[in-house]
Design a protein around this motif. Structure first.
Motif, PDB file in Angstrom:
ATOM      1  N   LYS A 133      -0.970  -4.947  -0.726  1.00 31.60           N
ATOM      2  CA  LYS A 133      -2.248  -4.643  -1.379  1.00 31.60           C
ATOM      3  C   LYS A 133      -2.671  -5.800  -2.278  1.00 31.60           C
ATOM      4  CE  LYS A 133      -4.546  -0.865  -3.809  1.00 31.60           C
ATOM      5  NZ  LYS A 133      -4.367   0.476  -4.450  1.00 31.60           N
ATOM      6  N   PHE A 134      -1.720  -6.326  -3.058  1.00 30.17           N
ATOM      7  CA  PHE A 134      -2.003  -7.503  -3.868  1.00 30.17           C
ATOM      8  C   PHE A 134      -0.699  -8.189  -4.250  1.00 30.17           C
ATOM      9  CE2 PHE A 134      -1.781  -4.007  -6.982  1.00 30.17           C
ATOM     10  CZ  PHE A 134      -0.893  -4.501  -7.920  1.00 30.17           C
ATOM     11  N   PHE A 135      -0.826  -9.458  -4.640  1.00 26.99           N
ATOM     12  CA  PHE A 135       0.302 -10.241  -5.136  1.00 26.99           C
ATOM     13  C   PHE A 135       0.168 -10.416  -6.644  1.00 26.99           C
ATOM     14  CE2 PHE A 135      -0.199 -11.710  -0.735  1.00 26.99           C
ATOM     15  CZ  PHE A 135       1.090 -11.544  -0.258  1.00 26.99           C
ATOM     16  N   CYS A 136       1.312 -10.591  -7.291  1.00 23.34           N
ATOM     17  CA  CYS A 136       1.318 -10.855  -8.728  1.00 23.34           C
ATOM     18  C   CYS A 136       2.414 -11.855  -9.047  1.00 23.34           C
ATOM     19  CB  CYS A 136       1.543  -9.557  -9.513  1.00 23.34           C
ATOM     20  SG  CYS A 136       1.741  -9.817 -11.297  1.00 23.34           S
ATOM     21  N   SER A 137       2.074 -12.880  -9.795  1.00 16.27           N
ATOM     22  CA  SER A 137       3.101 -13.815 -10.263  1.00 16.27           C
ATOM     23  C   SER A 137       3.375 -13.537 -11.742  1.00 16.27           C
ATOM     24  CB  SER A 137       2.646 -15.264 -10.084  1.00 16.27           C
ATOM     25  OG  SER A 137       1.625 -15.587 -11.004  1.00 16.27           O
ATOM     26  N   LYS A 159       0.833  -1.194   0.000  1.00 18.14           N
ATOM     27  CA  LYS A 159       0.000   0.000   0.000  1.00 18.14           C
ATOM     28  C   LYS A 159       0.876   1.255   0.000  1.00 18.14           C
ATOM     29  CE  LYS A 159      -3.428  -2.491   2.740  1.00 18.14           C
ATOM     30  NZ  LYS A 159      -4.066  -2.643   4.065  1.00 18.14           N
ATOM     31  N   ARG A 160       0.389   2.265  -0.715  1.00 21.38           N
ATOM     32  CA  ARG A 160       1.028   3.588  -0.748  1.00 21.38           C
ATOM     33  C   ARG A 160       2.490   3.520  -1.189  1.00 21.38           C
ATOM     34  NH1 ARG A 160      -2.211   3.363   3.688  1.00 21.38           N
ATOM     35  NH2 ARG A 160      -0.492   2.770   5.037  1.00 21.38           N
ATOM     36  N   THR A 161       2.774   2.679  -2.200  1.00 20.49           N
ATOM     37  CA  THR A 161       4.147   2.605  -2.715  1.00 20.49           C
ATOM     38  C   THR A 161       4.192   2.855  -4.222  1.00 20.49           C
ATOM     39  OG1 THR A 161       3.921   0.192  -2.885  1.00 20.49           O
ATOM     40  CG2 THR A 161       5.030   1.061  -0.930  1.00 20.49           C
ATOM     41  N   ASN A 162       3.181   3.533  -4.749  1.00 21.77           N
ATOM     42  CA  ASN A 162       3.122   3.855  -6.177  1.00 21.77           C
ATOM     43  C   ASN A 162       3.349   2.611  -7.024  1.00 21.77           C
ATOM     44  OD1 ASN A 162       2.614   6.609  -5.659  1.00 21.77           O
ATOM     45  ND2 ASN A 162       4.794   6.987  -5.369  1.00 21.77           N
ATOM     46  N   GLN A 201       6.305  -7.332   6.745  1.00 24.86           N
ATOM     47  CA  GLN A 201       5.663  -6.361   5.872  1.00 24.86           C
ATOM     48  C   GLN A 201       4.459  -6.918   5.114  1.00 24.86           C
ATOM     49  OE1 GLN A 201       9.133  -5.210   3.516  1.00 24.86           O
ATOM     50  NE2 GLN A 201       9.317  -3.315   4.699  1.00 24.86           N
ATOM     51  N   TYR A 202       4.130  -8.166   5.339  1.00 30.77           N
ATOM     52  CA  TYR A 202       3.045  -8.768   4.559  1.00 30.77           C
ATOM     53  C   TYR A 202       1.683  -8.153   4.870  1.00 30.77           C
ATOM     54  CZ  TYR A 202       6.086 -12.303   2.567  1.00 30.77           C
ATOM     55  OH  TYR A 202       7.079 -12.933   1.858  1.00 30.77           O
ATOM     56  N   ARG A 258      -5.642 -10.431  -4.897  1.00 32.02           N
ATOM     57  CA  ARG A 258      -5.725  -9.335  -3.932  1.00 32.02           C
ATOM     58  C   ARG A 258      -5.473  -9.884  -2.534  1.00 32.02           C
ATOM     59  NH1 ARG A 258     -10.722  -7.862  -1.204  1.00 32.02           N
ATOM     60  NH2 ARG A 258     -12.262  -9.531  -1.378  1.00 32.02           N
ATOM     61  N   PHE A 259      -4.931  -9.043  -1.676  1.00 27.95           N
ATOM     62  CA  PHE A 259      -4.565  -9.495  -0.342  1.00 27.95           C
ATOM     63  C   PHE A 259      -5.567  -9.006   0.694  1.00 27.95           C
ATOM     64  CE2 PHE A 259      -2.520  -8.576   3.753  1.00 27.95           C
ATOM     65  CZ  PHE A 259      -2.132  -9.865   4.106  1.00 27.95           C
ATOM     66  N   THR A 260      -5.964  -9.909   1.569  1.00 23.73           N
ATOM     67  CA  THR A 260      -6.720  -9.552   2.768  1.00 23.73           C
ATOM     68  C   THR A 260      -6.027 -10.217   3.945  1.00 23.73           C
ATOM     69  OG1 THR A 260      -8.208 -11.478   2.706  1.00 23.73           O
ATOM     70  CG2 THR A 260      -8.868  -9.536   1.427  1.00 23.73           C
TER      71      THR A 260
END
Length: 277
Positions: A86-90, A9-12, A81-82, A101-103
């Motif tokens: 905000k979301f993961f991408c492979s 989050k908030r890392t552009n 930091q997990y 998406r991460f929850t």
């Protein structure tokens, strides 16, 4: 080599490396060829996906999918930091991007037993759950984004919410002021909930394509299927007093009601899709 990266989050546009391995992180489903254009009126069958073609040319696309993937650009994510993800991408097979998406529910922190090798109780070792099917898949070779649920991907591609937007206050008020509607009981735009605002945004286009005779037929159709919806013959107006009135009026304009050929049963279509002639 296949890579799993994370967007915090908030890392552009900054991504962090989670892991790299020879095996694919996600196995792609075999039914990706069975895609539908996104339609708020349509509910997917189990073997169908919504697809946005020429995705890189839309304003929904994110820079990650346009640039060449370079694992060296991504620093390793820290263990603590997990919860900021905000979301993961492979990135796998040099072509496919799979998104999840991460929850916080994706992290399990309980006592558990490892069944690999000798059974052993593990304590205070958090587990990150990777879904068997990702929330979205982008194939670079076809320039297509595939997804099942818009709400799952809007945090990944924020602009994609334009596909299923709500009517604005101005649009809602304009619709409620239509010449075939009269409001009653203090009902106004402030009383229209999110679901009906989405329906209003949908029905505006339908109304724009109706001719005068079409509107008369639609009014008769609505009166046939919604006898409880008050209608003034003299003024040619439907009375809208609450959310249910508004919902039924919109469903009527969209011709979502029908009668079965066998059994003569009246029904409401929760999902519609145009058939190709």
């Amino acid at each position: 080599m296949n890579y799993l990266i994370a967007k915090k989050k908030r890392t552009n546009n900054t991504f962090f490396l989670v892991l790299s391995q020879e095996d694919k992180i996600y196995e792609l489903p075999i039914d990706l060829q069975n895609i539908k254009n996104y339609d708020t009126n349509y509910k997917l069958e189990d073997d169908e996906w919504f697809g946005v073609t020429n995705f890189s040319e839309t304003n929904y696309c994110i820079p990650l999918l346009i640039e060449d993937f370079n694992s060296a650009e991504h620093h390793q994510i820290g263990r603590n930091q997990y919860n900021l993800v905000k979301f993961f991408c492979s990135f796998q097979d040099n072509d496919d991007y799979c998104f999840q998406r991460f929850t916080l529910g994706n992290i399990i922190n309980k006592k558990w037993i490892s069944l690999s090798g000798e059974p052993e109780i593990k304590i205070n070792q958090p587990i990150l759950i990777i879904k068997s099917i990702p929330d979205a898949i982008y194939k670079k070779s076809t320039d297509t984004l595939y997804f099942k649920n818009l709400s799952d991907v809007k945090s990944i591609f924020p602009e994609i919410i334009e596909l299923y937007r709500e009517a604005t206050d101005e649009e809602t008020e304009t619709f409620l002021n239509s010449d075939f509607i009269t409001l009653n009981g203090g009902f106004d735009k402030s009383k229209v909930n999110t679901a009906n605002r989405k329906r209003v945004a949908m029905v505006v286009e339908t109304l724009a394509n109706l001719e005068g005779e079409d509107k008369i037929q639609i009014h008769n159709y609505i009166r046939k299927y919604c006898p409880d919806l008050e209608f003034s013959e003299e003024r040619g107006k439907f009375t809208i007093s609450n959310e249910d009135n508004l919902k039924n009026l919109i469903f009527g304009i969209e011709q979502r009601f029908y009668t079965t050929l066998v059994g003569n049963e009246r029904r409401l279509a929760n999902s519609i899709s145009k058939l190709i002639d």
